[in-house]
Design an enzyme around this catalytic site. Structure first.
Site, short mmCIF file in Angstrom:
data_model
loop_
_atom_site.label_atom_id
_atom_site.label_comp_id
_atom_site.label_asym_id
_atom_site.label_seq_id
_atom_site.Cartn_x
_atom_site.Cartn_y
_atom_site.Cartn_z
CE1 TYR A 55 1.89 -74.10 30.55
CE2 TYR A 55 1.75 -74.32 28.16
CZ TYR A 55 1.93 -74.88 29.40
OH TYR A 55 2.16 -76.23 29.52
CE LYS B 45 5.14 -75.79 31.22
NZ LYS B 45 5.43 -76.39 32.52
CB SER C 21 4.78 -77.60 26.55
OG SER C 21 3.84 -77.40 25.53
N GLY D 63 -2.06 -83.35 40.48
CA GLY D 63 -2.66 -82.90 39.22
C GLY D 63 -2.82 -84.05 38.23
P1 NAD Z 1 -2.51 -79.80 36.47
O1 NAD Z 1 -2.95 -78.39 36.65
O2 NAD Z 1 -3.51 -80.89 36.50
O3 NAD Z 1 -1.38 -80.16 37.55
C1 NAD Z 1 -0.47 -79.18 38.07
C2 NAD Z 1 -0.46 -79.35 39.59
O4 NAD Z 1 0.48 -78.41 40.14
C3 NAD Z 1 -1.82 -79.07 40.23
O5 NAD Z 1 -2.12 -80.11 41.14
C4 NAD Z 1 -1.60 -77.73 40.97
O6 NAD Z 1 -2.39 -77.65 42.14
C5 NAD Z 1 -0.11 -77.77 41.26
N1 NAD Z 1 0.56 -76.47 41.39
C6 NAD Z 1 0.54 -75.42 40.52
N2 NAD Z 1 1.34 -74.43 40.98
C7 NAD Z 1 1.89 -74.87 42.15
C8 NAD Z 1 2.79 -74.31 43.09
N3 NAD Z 1 3.30 -73.08 42.93
N4 NAD Z 1 3.14 -75.03 44.19
C9 NAD Z 1 2.62 -76.28 44.38
N5 NAD Z 1 1.76 -76.86 43.52
C10 NAD Z 1 1.39 -76.16 42.42
O7 NAD Z 1 -1.67 -79.86 35.10
P2 NAD Z 1 -1.13 -81.10 34.28
O8 NAD Z 1 -1.90 -81.21 33.01
O9 NAD Z 1 -0.98 -82.28 35.16
O10 NAD Z 1 0.30 -80.54 33.88
C11 NAD Z 1 1.46 -80.80 34.63
C12 NAD Z 1 2.62 -80.05 34.02
O11 NAD Z 1 2.76 -80.46 32.65
C13 NAD Z 1 2.46 -78.54 34.00
O12 NAD Z 1 3.71 -77.95 34.26
C14 NAD Z 1 2.02 -78.25 32.59
O13 NAD Z 1 2.39 -76.96 32.18
C15 NAD Z 1 2.79 -79.30 31.82
N6 NAD Z 1 2.17 -79.62 30.51
C16 NAD Z 1 0.86 -80.00 30.46
C17 NAD Z 1 0.26 -80.26 29.22
C18 NAD Z 1 -1.21 -80.64 29.13
O14 NAD Z 1 -1.79 -80.51 28.05
N7 NAD Z 1 -1.83 -81.15 30.21
C19 NAD Z 1 1.00 -80.15 28.03
C20 NAD Z 1 2.34 -79.78 28.12
C21 NAD Z 1 2.92 -79.51 29.37
N1 UFG Z 2 -10.13 -77.45 19.64
C1 UFG Z 2 -11.40 -77.30 19.14
N2 UFG Z 2 -12.40 -76.99 20.02
C2 UFG Z 2 -12.19 -76.85 21.37
C3 UFG Z 2 -10.87 -77.01 21.86
C4 UFG Z 2 -9.85 -77.30 20.96
O1 UFG Z 2 -11.64 -77.42 17.94
O2 UFG Z 2 -13.12 -76.55 22.11
C5 UFG Z 2 -9.05 -77.81 18.71
C6 UFG Z 2 -7.92 -76.80 18.64
O3 UFG Z 2 -8.21 -75.79 17.72
C7 UFG Z 2 -6.74 -77.70 18.25
C8 UFG Z 2 -7.07 -79.04 18.90
O4 UFG Z 2 -8.46 -79.01 19.16
O5 UFG Z 2 -6.72 -77.88 16.86
C9 UFG Z 2 -6.33 -79.26 20.22
O6 UFG Z 2 -6.54 -78.13 21.07
P1 UFG Z 2 -6.20 -78.18 22.64
O7 UFG Z 2 -6.64 -76.87 23.22
O8 UFG Z 2 -6.74 -79.42 23.25
O9 UFG Z 2 -4.60 -78.32 22.66
P2 UFG Z 2 -3.46 -77.40 22.02
O10 UFG Z 2 -2.77 -78.23 20.98
O11 UFG Z 2 -3.97 -76.09 21.62
O12 UFG Z 2 -2.49 -77.17 23.28
C10 UFG Z 2 -2.16 -78.23 24.20
C11 UFG Z 2 -2.01 -77.66 25.61
C12 UFG Z 2 -0.79 -76.77 25.68
C13 UFG Z 2 0.42 -77.51 25.19
C14 UFG Z 2 0.19 -78.07 23.81
C15 UFG Z 2 1.36 -78.92 23.42
O13 UFG Z 2 -3.15 -76.90 25.97
O14 UFG Z 2 -0.56 -76.43 27.03
O15 UFG Z 2 -0.99 -78.88 23.79
O16 UFG Z 2 1.24 -79.37 22.12
F1 UFG Z 2 1.47 -76.68 25.15
#
Ligand code: NAD
Ligand code: UFG
Length: 330
Positions: free
Chosen positions: A148, A152, A124, A10
């Site tokens: 979601y 966490k 997160s 991912g």
């Molecule tokens: P992503 O979806 O790109 O990566 C997650 C990976 O896990 C994917 O490759 C998916 O195929 C795999 N996966 C999901 N469920 C699975 C399972 N049951 N068994 C095996 N593989 C599985 O997401 P990411 O952005 O890389 O996020 C990674 C982690 O960080 C996640 O737990 C997400 O919740 C957390 N996180 C992400 C963000 C963000 O904004 N990207 C913010 C805070 C926390």
């Molecule tokens: N936003 C827009 N237009 C869009 C998308 C987002 O204006 O099309 C704005 C949102 O309102 C926010 C900012 O951009 O003010 C960031 O939004 P994101 O959706 O990119 O991110 P969030 O802060 O809502 O949430 C992200 C991840 C969550 C994580 C969180 C941690 O999606 O999984 O950051 O801070 F938990």
């Protein structure tokens, strides 16, 4: 160390795999490809010079997961695997609770059984709920606004209780802020399925002409320009934070914010993207998105003090690398 990286194909897991290999660790990836593509494995081999061992398995499948621990002497686990779309979690709560909680429980159970003493978890900033920034690790957690976020907060509690009951099981709970950007090669990056929910992938798709216009969700917040403020962090900085976290893991439960400590508004980010990449991103201001908060940024001093980690890349590098990846990505 031999490190099992769940979700290693991912967005964040793939960048972390590269940094782990760079630091001489051996990486074993377990991913079911629900939100990633197998091509990433070859890209990782090209970028890191070594092909990580790959298991296409679901981490909720206890028997298959246990085979990995039988086949390899695992020293540490970084658990990225999970479902992460906030909006989808509201319409499919059971899928989210099942996948995100069962995977965490089964993994920790097997770690305890096989004497694995290092566990790093992808948490997160959402666990803080709506509280004044800067957010600090010792703040009381507030109710999150979606399933979601609950997965966490609940995973943090499951891992904390498991560590209390098994003192050899040390845990690092990493609370990410807003990861964006891509590897500087432009070879790997964020490639969500369907229409992106998050700001940065939406912006890159508008710039590419695949989506018509960005909707900016609200300009009446109490922020610098009325738009939402977030702590964007370059995914490569975030990846490096994981290496520091697993290498410096102390006994018990350790909680760290991984952010830059700086807030950036939606309009500031969009303007930086247009300026650095010299490309237009048409946008409209629309109403607020339900569940959004005005401002969210980290106090990132604990990770710096205890892990010797600090984010180094700024908004300009984030928007440059995100765009580079989008242009390469078909
Ligand atoms: P992503 O979806 O790109 O990566 C997650 C990976 O896990 C994917 O490759 C998916 O195929 C795999 N996966 C999901 N469920 C699975 C399972 N049951 N068994 C095996 N593989 C599985 O997401 P990411 O952005 O890389 O996020 C990674 C982690 O960080 C996640 O737990 C997400 O919740 C957390 N996180 C992400 C963000 C963000 O904004 N990207 C913010 C805070 C926390
Ligand atoms: N936003 C827009 N237009 C869009 C998308 C987002 O204006 O099309 C704005 C949102 O309102 C926010 C900012 O951009 O003010 C960031 O939004 P994101 O959706 O990119 O991110 P969030 O802060 O809502 O949430 C992200 C991840 C969550 C994580 C969180 C941690 O999606 O999984 O950051 O801070 F938990």
């Amino acid at each position: 160390m031999n490190i099992l990286v769940t979700g290693g194909l991912g967005f964040i897991g793939s960048h972390t795999t590269i940094e782990l290999i760079k630091n001489n660790h051996t990486v074993i990836i377990a991913d079911n490809l629900i939100n990633s593509k197998i091509e990433v494995l070859d890209k990782l081999s090209t970028l890191a010079g070594i092909q990580p061992t790959f298991y296409q398995i679901d981490v909720t499948d206890e028997a298959k997961l246990e085979e990995v621990f039988v086949n390899h002497k695992i020293d540490g686990v970084i658990h990225f695997a999970g479902l992460k779309a906030v909006g989808e979690s509201v319409s499919k709560p059971l899928e989210y609770y099942y996948n995100n909680l069962v995977s965490t429980m089964i993994l920790s159970k097997i770690c305890v059984k096989y004497g694995v003493s290092k566990f790093v978890f992808s948490s997160s900033a959402t666990v803080y709920g709506d509280q004044p920034s800067p957010l600090k690790e010792d703040m009381e957690l507030k109710k999150t606004t979606n399933p979601y976020g609950e997965t966490k907060a609940m995973s943090e509690r499951i891992l904390t209780d498991t560590s209390i009951a098994n003192p050899n099981f040390a845990v690092s709970l990493l609370r990410y802020f807003n990861p964006v950007g891509a590897h500087e090669s432009g070879f790997i990056g964020e490639d969500p399925n369907g229409i992106p929910n998050n700001l940065m992938p939406f912006v890159t798709k508008v710039a590419k002409g695949q989506l018509e216009k960005l909707s900016v969700f609200g300009n009446d917040y109490d922020t610098i320009d009325g738009t939402g403020v977030r702590d964007y962090i370059h995914v490569v900085d975030l990846a490096k934070g994981h290496v520091k976290a697993i290498e410096n893991l102390k006994e018990g439960v350790n909680i760290y914010n991984l952010g830059t400590g700086k807030g950036t508004s939606v309009l500031e980010l969009v303007n930086a993207f247009m300026k650095v990449n010299d490309i237009d991103v048409p946008f409209d201001i629309v109403g607020r998105r339900p569940g959004d908060i005005a401002t969210c940024f980290a106090d990132a001093s604990k990770a710096e003090k205890e892990l010797g980690w600090k984010a180094e890349l700024g908004i300009d590098e984030m928007v440059r690398d995100a765009w580079k990846f989008e242009q390469n990505n078909r």
